[in-house]
Design an enzyme around this catalytic site. Structure first.
Site, PDB file in Angstrom:
ATOM      1  N   CYS A  85       0.832  -1.201   0.000  1.00 42.01           N
ATOM      2  CA  CYS A  85       0.000   0.000   0.000  1.00 42.01           C
ATOM      3  C   CYS A  85       0.870   1.256   0.000  1.00 42.01           C
ATOM      4  O   CYS A  85       2.010   1.236   0.469  1.00 42.01           O
ATOM      5  CB  CYS A  85      -0.910   0.056   1.228  1.00 42.01           C
ATOM      6  N   ASP A  86       0.311   2.341  -0.513  1.00 42.65           N
ATOM      7  CA  ASP A  86       0.978   3.632  -0.409  1.00 42.65           C
ATOM      8  C   ASP A  86      -0.080   4.724  -0.508  1.00 42.65           C
ATOM      9  O   ASP A  86      -1.069   4.575  -1.225  1.00 42.65           O
ATOM     10  CB  ASP A  86       2.010   3.827  -1.515  1.00 42.65           C
TER      11      ASP A  86
END
Length: 226
Positions: A85-86
């Site tokens: 994730c980011d």
């Protein structure tokens, strides 16, 4: 029982998944985010915010996948699926990640106060299950976008918030589930995406590789690897 590995150091993402009945193992990627984005810009030009966060989420998931696949210590700890994730905040067409310093965080909040931004969160899933266990070998991702409205903070409030250290290491320089919650006046979209991982979007991505969300509820035990 389906096991999930979270390729992120974010305690907010881990606590969000845990509260939703999923207890992943954690393995933080060694990805140089600035280098990944610089290489992409050199190749493709200016990146849209959604493309930037998706690119980083993919890089993190694939980096950790390579690491665990090359490790001799797989055994029963080998995960069924890896999640990267980011997140970044878009404001006035610019994207902002972690402030990293007091000076940047103060400047950022003076820009954000009384205004609204869009928090983009990229998600990338890698299916590592064996084919005889239903594995698809799939690697896919998607991005969620949520509008966040910020309170009109005074300079004193900004200074006090930044002094806590909380905004320095989080995307956009704010939290909604911590000390920064009082400074977020509204959210249009998925709350969990602002925290760091969209549970509905993750459910959809897992569904595309044949994993039911409820299959993750049976997992237990959190292990952090170097």
């Amino acid at each position: 029982m389906t096991t999930l590995l979270l390729a992120s150091a974010s305690p907010a993402r881990l606590s969000t998944l845990t509260a939703a009945g999923v207890t992943p193992t954690v393995h933080v990627s060694g990805v140089d985010e600035d280098a990944v984005l610089a290489a992409a810009r050199e190749r493709f030009g200016t990146l849209e915010p959604a493309d930037a966060v998706l690119l980083l989420a993919q890089a993190k998931a694939e980096d950790v996948t390579r690491t665990i696949e090359s490790s001799a210590e797989t055994g029963s700890d080998f995960p069924d699926v890896v999640l990267g994730c980011d997140s970044m905040l878009e404001l006035d067409g610019e994207i902002y990640g972690k402030p990293g310093s007091v000076e940047v965080a103060v400047q950022r909040w003076r820009l954000m106060r009384g205004r609204s931004g869009v928090l983009h969160t990229g998600h990338w899933v890698v299916d590592l299950r064996d084919a005889d266990a239903g594995g698809t070998g799939g690697t896919l991702g998607a991005t969620s976008a949520t509008t966040v409205h910020f309170a009109d903070l005074s300079d004193a409030e900004i200074d006090a918030y930044v002094a806590t250290g909380e905004p320095l290491a989080v995307a956009g320089g704010f939290t909604v589930d911590g000390l920064g919650g009082a400074f977020v006046t509204g959210i249009e979209g998925d709350y969990h995406s602002v925290v760091g991982v969209s549970l509905p979007l993750l459910r959809e991505l897992l569904g595309q590789v044949g994993i039911a969300w409820t299959d993750l509820w049976a997992t237990s035990g959190t292990e952090t690897r170097a």
